[in-house]
Design an enzyme around this catalytic site. Structure first.
Site, PDB file in Angstrom:
ATOM      1  N   GLY A 155      -0.839   4.167  -5.213  1.00 23.18           N
ATOM      2  CA  GLY A 155      -0.669   2.874  -5.866  1.00 23.18           C
ATOM      3  C   GLY A 155       0.587   2.745  -6.713  1.00 23.18           C
ATOM      4  O   GLY A 155       0.940   1.654  -7.132  1.00 23.18           O
TER       5      GLY A 155
ATOM      6  N   MET B 148      -3.980   4.659  -0.596  1.00 26.75           N
ATOM      7  CA  MET B 148      -4.775   5.191   0.506  1.00 26.75           C
ATOM      8  C   MET B 148      -5.760   6.262   0.035  1.00 26.75           C
ATOM      9  O   MET B 148      -6.767   6.508   0.700  1.00 26.75           O
ATOM     10  CB  MET B 148      -3.868   5.742   1.613  1.00 26.75           C
ATOM     11  CG  MET B 148      -3.112   4.671   2.381  1.00 26.75           C
ATOM     12  SD  MET B 148      -4.179   3.433   3.181  1.00 26.75           S
ATOM     13  CE  MET B 148      -4.869   4.402   4.533  1.00 26.75           C
TER      14      MET B 148
ATOM     15  N   VAL C 115       0.837  -1.195   0.000  1.00 21.53           N
ATOM     16  CA  VAL C 115       0.000   0.000   0.000  1.00 21.53           C
ATOM     17  C   VAL C 115       0.876   1.250   0.000  1.00 21.53           C
ATOM     18  O   VAL C 115       1.905   1.291   0.676  1.00 21.53           O
ATOM     19  CB  VAL C 115      -0.890   0.024   1.277  1.00 21.53           C
ATOM     20  CG1 VAL C 115      -1.719   1.286   1.350  1.00 21.53           C
ATOM     21  CG2 VAL C 115      -1.768  -1.209   1.339  1.00 21.53           C
ATOM     22  N   CYS C 116       0.435   2.277  -0.746  1.00 23.58           N
ATOM     23  CA  CYS C 116       1.071   3.595  -0.670  1.00 23.58           C
ATOM     24  C   CYS C 116      -0.026   4.647  -0.785  1.00 23.58           C
ATOM     25  O   CYS C 116      -1.189   4.361  -0.513  1.00 23.58           O
ATOM     26  CB  CYS C 116       2.154   3.764  -1.734  1.00 23.58           C
ATOM     27  SG  CYS C 116       1.521   3.906  -3.415  1.00 23.58           S
ATOM     28  N   ARG C 117       0.310   5.840  -1.199  1.00 27.23           N
ATOM     29  CA  ARG C 117      -0.690   6.911  -1.281  1.00 27.23           C
ATOM     30  C   ARG C 117      -1.632   6.704  -2.465  1.00 27.23           C
ATOM     31  O   ARG C 117      -2.837   6.783  -2.330  1.00 27.23           O
ATOM     32  CB  ARG C 117      -0.004   8.277  -1.394  1.00 27.23           C
ATOM     33  CG  ARG C 117      -0.982   9.465  -1.314  1.00 27.23           C
ATOM     34  CD  ARG C 117      -0.269  10.786  -1.462  1.00 27.23           C
ATOM     35  NE  ARG C 117       0.152  11.010  -2.828  1.00 27.23           N
ATOM     36  CZ  ARG C 117      -0.612  11.553  -3.776  1.00 27.23           C
ATOM     37  NH1 ARG C 117      -1.837  11.935  -3.512  1.00 27.23           N
ATOM     38  NH2 ARG C 117      -0.159  11.733  -4.991  1.00 27.23           N
TER      39      ARG C 117
END
Length: 102
Positions: free
Chosen positions: A66, A90, A62-64
């Site tokens: 993708g 996210m 997961v990141c901000r």
């Protein structure tokens, strides 16, 4: 590269599945909240911390948005670790979050 939608990952969490979620965002981004149970490992730290991962387990990255988690997913897969990227990151997560432990 395998991807999962945020709603699908949330459903797995709600069903009580034991998931290995790794958030690769930077420290200040994680302070805004993480998926409950996620482990924080910055993208830049993944190569040196890959030894902490169990190659018999599956990881959700997961990141901000993708993109960074997509790079992490590709890196892990190229090193024999099964991983799936959470599409949209996210920004697309509409479920519960928890603040990181200090």
């Amino acid at each position: 590269m395998k991807e999962i939608q945020p709603s699908e990952l949330a459903a797995k969490l709600k069903a009580g599945e034991a998931l290995n979620i790794i958030d690769v965002r930077e420290d200040e981004e994680v302070e805004e909240g993480m998926i409950p149970g996620a482990k924080h490992v910055r993208l830049g730290d993944i190569p040196e911390r890959i030894g902490e991962l169990d190659s018999s387990k599956h990881y959700y990255m997961v990141c901000r948005s993708g993109a960074r988690s997509g790079r992490a997913t590709e890196f892990l897969e190229s090193n024999g670790i099964e991983a799936t990227n959470m599409a949209g990151g996210m920004l697309a997560w509409e479920d519960e979050i928890e603040l990181p432990k200090k």
